[in-house]
Design a protein around this motif. Structure first.
Motif, PDB file in Angstrom:
ATOM      1  N   SER A   1      40.207  63.327  12.534  1.00  0.00           N
ATOM      2  CA  SER A   1      40.093  64.432  13.476  1.00  0.00           C
ATOM      3  C   SER A   1      41.356  65.290  13.448  1.00  0.00           C
ATOM      4  CB  SER A   1      39.868  63.879  14.885  1.00  0.00           C
ATOM      5  OG  SER A   1      39.836  64.916  15.836  1.00  0.00           O
ATOM      6  N   ASN A   2      41.166  66.617  13.433  1.00  0.00           N
ATOM      7  CA  ASN A   2      42.284  67.564  13.356  1.00  0.00           C
ATOM      8  C   ASN A   2      43.191  67.223  12.172  1.00  0.00           C
ATOM      9  OD1 ASN A   2      43.758  69.840  14.145  1.00  0.00           O
ATOM     10  ND2 ASN A   2      45.064  68.672  15.539  1.00  0.00           N
ATOM     11  N   ALA A   3      42.574  66.836  11.063  1.00  0.00           N
ATOM     12  CA  ALA A   3      43.295  66.466   9.834  1.00  0.00           C
ATOM     13  C   ALA A   3      44.308  65.361  10.099  1.00  0.00           C
ATOM     14  CB  ALA A   3      43.971  67.680   9.210  1.00  0.00           C
ATOM     15  N   GLY A   4      43.952  64.446  11.012  1.00  0.00           N
ATOM     16  CA  GLY A   4      44.827  63.330  11.337  1.00  0.00           C
ATOM     17  C   GLY A   4      46.019  63.693  12.187  1.00  0.00           C
ATOM     18  N   GLN A   5      46.098  64.936  12.646  1.00  0.00           N
ATOM     19  CA  GLN A   5      47.257  65.412  13.416  1.00  0.00           C
ATOM     20  C   GLN A   5      47.000  65.252  14.919  1.00  0.00           C
ATOM     21  OE1 GLN A   5      48.834  68.982  10.569  1.00  0.00           O
ATOM     22  NE2 GLN A   5      46.780  69.181  11.395  1.00  0.00           N
ATOM     23  N   VAL A   6      46.766  64.004  15.302  1.00  0.00           N
ATOM     24  CA  VAL A   6      46.529  63.633  16.690  1.00  0.00           C
ATOM     25  C   VAL A   6      47.437  62.441  16.989  1.00  0.00           C
ATOM     26  CG1 VAL A   6      44.829  62.878  18.398  1.00  0.00           C
ATOM     27  CG2 VAL A   6      44.124  64.374  16.510  1.00  0.00           C
ATOM     28  N   CYS A   7      48.110  62.463  18.119  1.00  0.00           N
ATOM     29  CA  CYS A   7      49.067  61.396  18.426  1.00  0.00           C
ATOM     30  C   CYS A   7      48.419  60.013  18.391  1.00  0.00           C
ATOM     31  CB  CYS A   7      49.693  61.636  19.796  1.00  0.00           C
ATOM     32  SG  CYS A   7      50.691  63.141  19.879  1.00  0.00           S
ATOM     33  N   ILE A   8      47.163  59.923  18.792  1.00  0.00           N
ATOM     34  CA  ILE A   8      46.469  58.636  18.827  1.00  0.00           C
ATOM     35  C   ILE A   8      45.428  58.543  17.719  1.00  0.00           C
ATOM     36  CG2 ILE A   8      46.839  57.930  21.215  1.00  0.00           C
ATOM     37  CD1 ILE A   8      44.336  59.485  22.000  1.00  0.00           C
ATOM     38  N   SER A   9      45.635  59.290  16.635  1.00  0.00           N
ATOM     39  CA  SER A   9      44.737  59.215  15.485  1.00  0.00           C
ATOM     40  C   SER A   9      44.651  57.778  14.981  1.00  0.00           C
ATOM     41  CB  SER A   9      45.258  60.125  14.375  1.00  0.00           C
ATOM     42  OG  SER A   9      44.411  60.082  13.248  1.00  0.00           O
ATOM     43  N   VAL A  10      43.488  57.399  14.465  1.00  0.00           N
ATOM     44  CA  VAL A  10      43.316  56.059  13.897  1.00  0.00           C
ATOM     45  C   VAL A  10      44.048  56.016  12.557  1.00  0.00           C
ATOM     46  CG1 VAL A  10      41.688  54.288  13.175  1.00  0.00           C
ATOM     47  CG2 VAL A  10      41.046  55.892  14.999  1.00  0.00           C
ATOM     48  N   GLN A  11      45.202  55.370  12.533  1.00  0.00           N
ATOM     49  CA  GLN A  11      45.985  55.277  11.303  1.00  0.00           C
ATOM     50  C   GLN A  11      45.846  53.906  10.642  1.00  0.00           C
ATOM     51  OE1 GLN A  11      49.996  56.818  11.466  1.00  0.00           O
ATOM     52  NE2 GLN A  11      50.697  55.461   9.842  1.00  0.00           N
ATOM     53  N   ARG A  12      45.690  52.865  11.477  1.00  0.00           N
ATOM     54  CA  ARG A  12      45.559  51.503  10.957  1.00  0.00           C
ATOM     55  C   ARG A  12      44.269  50.881  11.483  1.00  0.00           C
ATOM     56  NH1 ARG A  12      50.126  48.164  13.072  1.00  0.00           N
ATOM     57  NH2 ARG A  12      50.028  49.541  14.903  1.00  0.00           N
ATOM     58  N   MET A  13      43.518  50.247  10.602  1.00  0.00           N
ATOM     59  CA  MET A  13      42.310  49.536  11.002  1.00  0.00           C
ATOM     60  C   MET A  13      42.400  48.100  10.512  1.00  0.00           C
ATOM     61  SD  MET A  13      39.637  52.623  10.149  1.00  0.00           S
ATOM     62  CE  MET A  13      38.371  51.477   9.741  1.00  0.00           C
ATOM     63  N   TYR A  14      42.124  47.168  11.420  1.00  0.00           N
ATOM     64  CA  TYR A  14      42.120  45.744  11.083  1.00  0.00           C
ATOM     65  C   TYR A  14      40.719  45.209  11.326  1.00  0.00           C
ATOM     66  CZ  TYR A  14      47.117  46.512  11.079  1.00  0.00           C
ATOM     67  OH  TYR A  14      48.370  47.008  10.795  1.00  0.00           O
ATOM     68  N   VAL A  15      40.092  44.712  10.246  1.00  0.00           N
ATOM     69  CA  VAL A  15      38.683  44.325  10.266  1.00  0.00           C
ATOM     70  C   VAL A  15      38.559  42.845   9.941  1.00  0.00           C
ATOM     71  CG1 VAL A  15      36.391  44.807   9.333  1.00  0.00           C
ATOM     72  CG2 VAL A  15      38.086  46.659   9.500  1.00  0.00           C
ATOM     73  N   HIS A  16      37.788  42.117  10.749  1.00  0.00           N
ATOM     74  CA  HIS A  16      37.629  40.682  10.506  1.00  0.00           C
ATOM     75  C   HIS A  16      37.016  40.444   9.132  1.00  0.00           C
ATOM     76  CE1 HIS A  16      36.209  36.515  10.971  1.00  0.00           C
ATOM     77  NE2 HIS A  16      37.257  36.413  11.787  1.00  0.00           N
ATOM     78  N   GLU A  17      37.534  39.437   8.439  1.00  0.00           N
ATOM     79  CA  GLU A  17      37.136  39.177   7.055  1.00  0.00           C
ATOM     80  C   GLU A  17      35.644  38.924   6.889  1.00  0.00           C
ATOM     81  OE1 GLU A  17      39.583  35.861   6.036  1.00  0.00           O
ATOM     82  OE2 GLU A  17      38.433  34.414   7.220  1.00  0.00           O
TER      83      GLU A  17
ATOM     84  N   ALA B   1      34.684  73.900  16.203  1.00  0.00           N
ATOM     85  CA  ALA B   1      34.002  73.049  17.180  1.00  0.00           C
ATOM     86  C   ALA B   1      35.015  72.263  18.003  1.00  0.00           C
ATOM     87  CB  ALA B   1      33.035  72.098  16.480  1.00  0.00           C
ATOM     88  N   ASP B   2      36.052  71.741  17.349  1.00  0.00           N
ATOM     89  CA  ASP B   2      37.094  70.992  18.054  1.00  0.00           C
ATOM     90  C   ASP B   2      37.944  71.919  18.914  1.00  0.00           C
ATOM     91  OD1 ASP B   2      36.197  68.719  16.778  1.00  0.00           O
ATOM     92  OD2 ASP B   2      37.701  68.801  15.192  1.00  0.00           O
ATOM     93  N   ALA B   3      38.154  73.141  18.458  1.00  0.00           N
ATOM     94  CA  ALA B   3      38.926  74.104  19.249  1.00  0.00           C
ATOM     95  C   ALA B   3      38.201  74.443  20.550  1.00  0.00           C
ATOM     96  CB  ALA B   3      39.173  75.373  18.438  1.00  0.00           C
TER      97      ALA B   3
ATOM     98  N   ASP C   1      30.298  73.854  10.582  1.00  0.00           N
ATOM     99  CA  ASP C   1      30.018  72.523  10.058  1.00  0.00           C
ATOM    100  C   ASP C   1      31.246  71.809   9.511  1.00  0.00           C
ATOM    101  OD1 ASP C   1      27.321  72.800  10.660  1.00  0.00           O
ATOM    102  OD2 ASP C   1      26.853  73.691   8.707  1.00  0.00           O
ATOM    103  N   THR C   2      32.389  72.460   9.528  1.00  0.00           N
ATOM    104  CA  THR C   2      33.602  71.857   8.976  1.00  0.00           C
ATOM    105  C   THR C   2      34.120  70.749   9.887  1.00  0.00           C
ATOM    106  OG1 THR C   2      34.258  73.851   7.789  1.00  0.00           O
ATOM    107  CG2 THR C   2      36.006  72.292   8.317  1.00  0.00           C
ATOM    108  N   ASP C   3      34.420  69.603   9.274  1.00  0.00           N
ATOM    109  CA  ASP C   3      34.998  68.476  10.005  1.00  0.00           C
ATOM    110  C   ASP C   3      36.512  68.425   9.877  1.00  0.00           C
ATOM    111  OD1 ASP C   3      32.481  67.080  10.812  1.00  0.00           O
ATOM    112  OD2 ASP C   3      32.207  66.959   8.639  1.00  0.00           O
ATOM    113  N   ILE C   4      37.028  68.818   8.718  1.00  0.00           N
ATOM    114  CA  ILE C   4      38.458  68.707   8.440  1.00  0.00           C
ATOM    115  C   ILE C   4      38.946  70.008   7.831  1.00  0.00           C
ATOM    116  CG2 ILE C   4      40.242  67.437   7.190  1.00  0.00           C
ATOM    117  CD1 ILE C   4      38.231  65.085   7.075  1.00  0.00           C
ATOM    118  N   GLY C   5      39.928  70.612   8.478  1.00  0.00           N
ATOM    119  CA  GLY C   5      40.525  71.840   7.972  1.00  0.00           C
ATOM    120  C   GLY C   5      41.897  71.568   7.395  1.00  0.00           C
ATOM    121  N   PRO C   6      42.730  72.598   7.278  1.00  0.00           N
ATOM    122  CA  PRO C   6      44.059  72.425   6.707  1.00  0.00           C
ATOM    123  C   PRO C   6      45.000  71.719   7.669  1.00  0.00           C
ATOM    124  CG  PRO C   6      43.810  74.635   7.538  1.00  0.00           C
ATOM    125  CD  PRO C   6      42.461  73.989   7.679  1.00  0.00           C
TER     126      PRO C   6
END
Length: 474
Positions: free
Chosen positions: A276-292, A97-99, A318-323
């Motif tokens: 997305s794309n098993a996290g292999q995206v330059c702007i992948s969400v790596q850090r999340m900061y959430v108000h307490e 689907a992402d391809a 239906d696959t969201d995350i591959g290798p």
């Protein structure tokens, strides 16, 4: 073993050229041999450079012709969508689907590039203190371009480089990532079919240490456009001297979820874009900061959404995350997570590896000094950290050697206007994740995330020379 192995040659000076050596590309999920592609030696790379120089100096490639070629390419990609998406899925491991989305984005990028071929205009300069002179500028192609591209978006990131370069009238030598080069060769076949002049699109396959280094050392190349690691980006800049480069490098992008955010909306979207794309995206969400004040509610919703993600065969709709791109990379991610755990981080879910598949992993109690926070993990791992004040969240986002993009969820209109001035990044996304890119927008970062902008209208300005013309009227 796959009985239908694709065998491809390189495109050099309008001809398909083989070589003694080949590079084997494997299906990233099944591990079967998928394709074999000819590899360039020093002589073939030199032939490609000579052909590009000759094309630049001797071939007339008018703006009208550029427009026609790029629009024809967009049509051909649309016709070949299913085939190209299948190649991307097999040689990258990206869900089908992402391809398909990547192919459609590539169509759009080519159309946007075609339009820019019609917009290259100079300007008349007011002669306030130059009486008797008429001053204006013209734009002309900068020369031969070397495009060096990564594996994670093996079609659209190539198009983002070739589209604007051709729209500006420049010949391009493409060196794609070897492990995902099949789709690059298919793209070049379509460029030939679309009528690109001989020598204006060439593709050479080989490692950065050989082919890439030869391209860097050759002063006949006027501009380099590269997407990849900061280490290689720095090496490119040090090697080429005063010649120009557009560098899209690393990131450990962050998204803020403020106290007034729509928690359900934020958690649902972030659960998708962190992996997305098993996290292999330059702007992948790596850090999340959430108000307490919303941390507990957000964390519960986020984990519930992550649990719904399907991991497995990327050809399944239906696959969201591959290798990941390789088992080596999956093992590296596994090691980084283990190091963080030993240093006190808490793993809430994931941290499971099956070959090159790494399951979506959510981590709390992660701190500065851990690789999963400080470096670009480029895998399906996200850290979640509570914060007390907005100033604290901004400091946490900015406390990074990278600065590509950031996101913030908030319903405060004033804050949405202020936050772009407070975050030290190249792009800020309001009420969405940092993992958002529209192909027409200026895209690029600061600090070790690189320099220059992609997006056809912006990239093309880096790929032309501005010549000032002075006419003596007296």
């Amino acid at each position: 073993m796959n009985s239908t192995v694709i065998r491809e040659k390189m495109l050099i000076n309008g001809k398909w050229v083989g070589s003694e050596h080949t590079h084997k590309v494997y299906n990233k999920y099944t591990k079967e041999l998928f394709s074999e592609i000819a590899v360039a030696d020093e002589k073939l790379v030199d032939q490609a450079i000579k052909a590009a120089v000759n094309a630049h100096e001797q071939t007339t490639f008018t703006p009208e012709h550029r427009y026609q070629v790029l629009m024809r390419m967009a049509d051909l990609l649309l016709e070949k969508q299913e085939e190209l998406a299948m190649i991307i899925t097999k040689e990258v491991g990206k869900p089908i689907a992402d391809a398909n989305v990547e192919v459609m984005r590539s169509v759009s990028t080519l159309q946007l590039s075609a339009e820019e071929a019609k917009k290259l205009v100079g300007e008349i300069i007011p002669n306030y203190n130059a009486q008797g002179r008429f001053l204006y500028t013209v734009k002309k192609p900068i020369g031969v371009i070397a495009a060096i591209t990564p594996f994670n978006f093996p079609l659209n990131l190539i198009v983002h480089k070739l589209g604007p370069a051709l729209a500006a009238g420049n010949p391009v030598i493409l060196k794609p990532a070897s492990n995902t080069a099949t789709v690059a060769i298919k793209l070049c076949q379509l460029f030939v079919e679309a009528g690109v002049p001989k020598g204006y699109v060439q593709c050479v396959i080989g490692s950065g240490r050989t082919v890439g280094e030869q391209l860097l050392q050759d002063e006949r190349i006027a501009h380099y456009t590269f997407t990849g690691s900061p280490e290689v980006g720095k090496h490119i800049q040090e090697t080429i001297g005063l010649r120009k480069a557009t560098l899209e490098l690393g990131s450990n992008s962050a998204t803020i979820v403020h106290s007034d955010a729509n928690i359900d909306k934020a958690a649902t979207k972030l659960s998708k874009m962190a992996f997305s794309n098993a996290g292999q995206v330059c702007i992948s969400v790596q850090r999340m900061y959430v108000h307490e004040s919303v941390y507990d509610a957000f964390l519960k919703k986020f984990l519930d959404e992550v649990a719904l993600l399907t991991v497995g065969d990327p050809l399944h709709p239906d696959t969201d995350i591959g290798p990941m791109i390789s088992e080596k990379e999956a093992k590296r991610v596994e090691q980084w997570v283990q190091e963080a755990k030993e240093a006190g981080a808490q793993i809430l879910t994931g941290n499971k590896r099956v070959g090159s598949v790494f399951y979506p992993t959510v981590i709390t109690n992660a701190e500065t000094g851990m690789k999963i926070v400080d470096e670009e993990i480029f895998g399906p791992v996200v850290t979640i950290t509570p914060y007390h004040s907005l100033e604290e969240a901004i400091d946490l986002v900015n406390h990074s050697k990278y600065g590509l993009q950031a996101g913030i969820y908030t319903s405060d209109l004033n804050l949405s206007y202020q936050i772009p001035y407070l975050l030290d990044v190249g792009g800020v996304v309001i009420n969405d994740t940092c993992c958002y890119r529209a192909d027409q927008m200026p895209y690029g970062g600061v600090k070790e995330s690189g320099n220059g902008k992609e997006g056809p209208a912006y990239a093309i300005q880096e790929l032309v020379k501005t010549v000032t013309v002075v006419v003596n009227l007296e």
